[in-house]
Write a protein that holds these residues in place. Sequence first.
Motif, PDB file in Angstrom:
ATOM      1  N   VAL A 138       0.801   8.984 -11.009  1.00  0.00           N
ATOM      2  CA  VAL A 138      -0.183   7.899 -10.946  1.00  0.00           C
ATOM      3  C   VAL A 138       0.342   6.685 -11.695  1.00  0.00           C
ATOM      4  CG1 VAL A 138      -2.510   7.222 -11.611  1.00  0.00           C
ATOM      5  CG2 VAL A 138      -2.122   9.465 -10.625  1.00  0.00           C
ATOM      6  N   ASN A 139       0.985   6.909 -12.841  1.00  0.00           N
ATOM      7  CA  ASN A 139       1.577   5.787 -13.586  1.00  0.00           C
ATOM      8  C   ASN A 139       2.709   5.137 -12.795  1.00  0.00           C
ATOM      9  OD1 ASN A 139      -0.157   6.107 -15.736  1.00  0.00           O
ATOM     10  ND2 ASN A 139       1.218   7.517 -16.796  1.00  0.00           N
ATOM     11  N   PHE A 140       3.511   5.931 -12.101  1.00  0.00           N
ATOM     12  CA  PHE A 140       4.582   5.394 -11.264  1.00  0.00           C
ATOM     13  C   PHE A 140       3.993   4.586 -10.105  1.00  0.00           C
ATOM     14  CE2 PHE A 140       7.897   6.105  -7.915  1.00  0.00           C
ATOM     15  CZ  PHE A 140       8.876   5.331  -8.515  1.00  0.00           C
ATOM     16  N   THR A 141       2.878   5.058  -9.558  1.00  0.00           N
ATOM     17  CA  THR A 141       2.191   4.346  -8.486  1.00  0.00           C
ATOM     18  C   THR A 141       1.700   2.993  -8.974  1.00  0.00           C
ATOM     19  OG1 THR A 141       1.505   6.409  -7.481  1.00  0.00           O
ATOM     20  CG2 THR A 141       0.246   4.467  -6.892  1.00  0.00           C
TER      21      THR A 141
ATOM     22  N   SER B  31       5.046  -4.712  -6.379  1.00  0.00           N
ATOM     23  CA  SER B  31       4.808  -5.284  -5.052  1.00  0.00           C
ATOM     24  C   SER B  31       3.928  -6.523  -5.130  1.00  0.00           C
ATOM     25  CB  SER B  31       4.145  -4.252  -4.140  1.00  0.00           C
ATOM     26  OG  SER B  31       4.957  -3.139  -3.967  1.00  0.00           O
ATOM     27  N   ILE B  32       2.947  -6.502  -6.028  1.00  0.00           N
ATOM     28  CA  ILE B  32       2.066  -7.661  -6.188  1.00  0.00           C
ATOM     29  C   ILE B  32       2.852  -8.848  -6.724  1.00  0.00           C
ATOM     30  CG2 ILE B  32       0.119  -8.534  -7.546  1.00  0.00           C
ATOM     31  CD1 ILE B  32      -1.121  -5.738  -7.259  1.00  0.00           C
ATOM     32  N   VAL B  33       3.697  -8.604  -7.703  1.00  0.00           N
ATOM     33  CA  VAL B  33       4.525  -9.676  -8.244  1.00  0.00           C
ATOM     34  C   VAL B  33       5.501 -10.175  -7.180  1.00  0.00           C
ATOM     35  CG1 VAL B  33       6.317 -10.191  -9.948  1.00  0.00           C
ATOM     36  CG2 VAL B  33       4.265  -8.970 -10.631  1.00  0.00           C
TER      37      VAL B  33
ATOM     38  N   PRO C 278       0.795  -1.235   0.000  1.00  0.00           N
ATOM     39  CA  PRO C 278       0.000   0.000   0.000  1.00  0.00           C
ATOM     40  C   PRO C 278       0.830   1.288   0.000  1.00  0.00           C
ATOM     41  CG  PRO C 278       0.006  -0.923   2.184  1.00  0.00           C
ATOM     42  CD  PRO C 278       0.727  -1.907   1.304  1.00  0.00           C
ATOM     43  N   MET C 279       2.131   1.188   0.174  1.00  0.00           N
ATOM     44  CA  MET C 279       2.953   2.400   0.283  1.00  0.00           C
ATOM     45  C   MET C 279       2.904   3.291  -0.955  1.00  0.00           C
ATOM     46  SD  MET C 279       3.936   2.515   3.262  1.00  0.00           S
ATOM     47  CE  MET C 279       3.847   1.407   4.615  1.00  0.00           C
ATOM     48  N   PRO C 280       3.045   2.767  -2.175  1.00  0.00           N
ATOM     49  CA  PRO C 280       2.952   3.675  -3.327  1.00  0.00           C
ATOM     50  C   PRO C 280       1.598   4.354  -3.433  1.00  0.00           C
ATOM     51  CG  PRO C 280       3.860   1.576  -4.012  1.00  0.00           C
ATOM     52  CD  PRO C 280       3.421   1.420  -2.596  1.00  0.00           C
ATOM     53  N   LEU C 281       0.540   3.635  -3.072  1.00  0.00           N
ATOM     54  CA  LEU C 281      -0.787   4.241  -3.130  1.00  0.00           C
ATOM     55  C   LEU C 281      -0.937   5.353  -2.101  1.00  0.00           C
ATOM     56  CD1 LEU C 281      -2.908   1.026  -3.601  1.00  0.00           C
ATOM     57  CD2 LEU C 281      -2.424   2.773  -5.296  1.00  0.00           C
ATOM     58  N   LEU C 282      -0.332   5.170  -0.939  1.00  0.00           N
ATOM     59  CA  LEU C 282      -0.421   6.193   0.098  1.00  0.00           C
ATOM     60  C   LEU C 282       0.412   7.425  -0.238  1.00  0.00           C
ATOM     61  CD1 LEU C 282      -0.192   3.995   3.304  1.00  0.00           C
ATOM     62  CD2 LEU C 282      -2.207   5.158   2.430  1.00  0.00           C
TER      63      LEU C 282
ATOM     64  N   LEU D 209       4.769   0.650  -9.249  1.00  0.00           N
ATOM     65  CA  LEU D 209       5.273   0.163  -7.964  1.00  0.00           C
ATOM     66  C   LEU D 209       4.297  -0.814  -7.299  1.00  0.00           C
ATOM     67  CD1 LEU D 209       6.936   3.301  -6.369  1.00  0.00           C
ATOM     68  CD2 LEU D 209       8.036   1.306  -7.359  1.00  0.00           C
ATOM     69  N   THR D 210       3.000  -0.557  -7.450  1.00  0.00           N
ATOM     70  CA  THR D 210       2.010  -1.477  -6.890  1.00  0.00           C
ATOM     71  C   THR D 210       2.069  -2.823  -7.604  1.00  0.00           C
ATOM     72  OG1 THR D 210       0.603   0.399  -6.333  1.00  0.00           O
ATOM     73  CG2 THR D 210      -0.425  -1.765  -6.354  1.00  0.00           C
TER      74      THR D 210
END
Length: 137
Positions: free
Chosen positions: A76-79, A86-88, A54-58, A82-83
Amino acid sequence: MADLPGYLRACLNTGKLASLAIFVSGGIVLQILACALYNNWWPMLSVLAYVLLPMPLLFFAGSDDSVFSESDNSWVNFTKFLTGASIVGGIAIPSILKHAGVIGWGAFAMELSSYFVFGMAVICYLLMNDDDDYRIL
């Protein structure tokens, strides 16, 4: 759901919240069991992916643009990037540990099932967030 009586809506909302709590606690239990049953605490390394998710979203997602829509905003594209990383990472960390021979098949299966249960909790949260009763802002 607007035509239901108030007490029935409150009961259904409480059930949704309870199912979300059961999913999250089940994911935590599976994560700990993957380590404790096989007396190997290396699978706890995948908790880093859960914390970093959740860090990039925050930090980077603005309140004016939705993360789920097309955007020209580079933050937003960078977020999104990164999300996705993190999922991968949540799947890659146990896979790498299994491939290296650090963990066994049982711990690997519990790690992936824990990841699946946490994913279901996130989906339930997103579905609950669409309801007007749970909106914060």
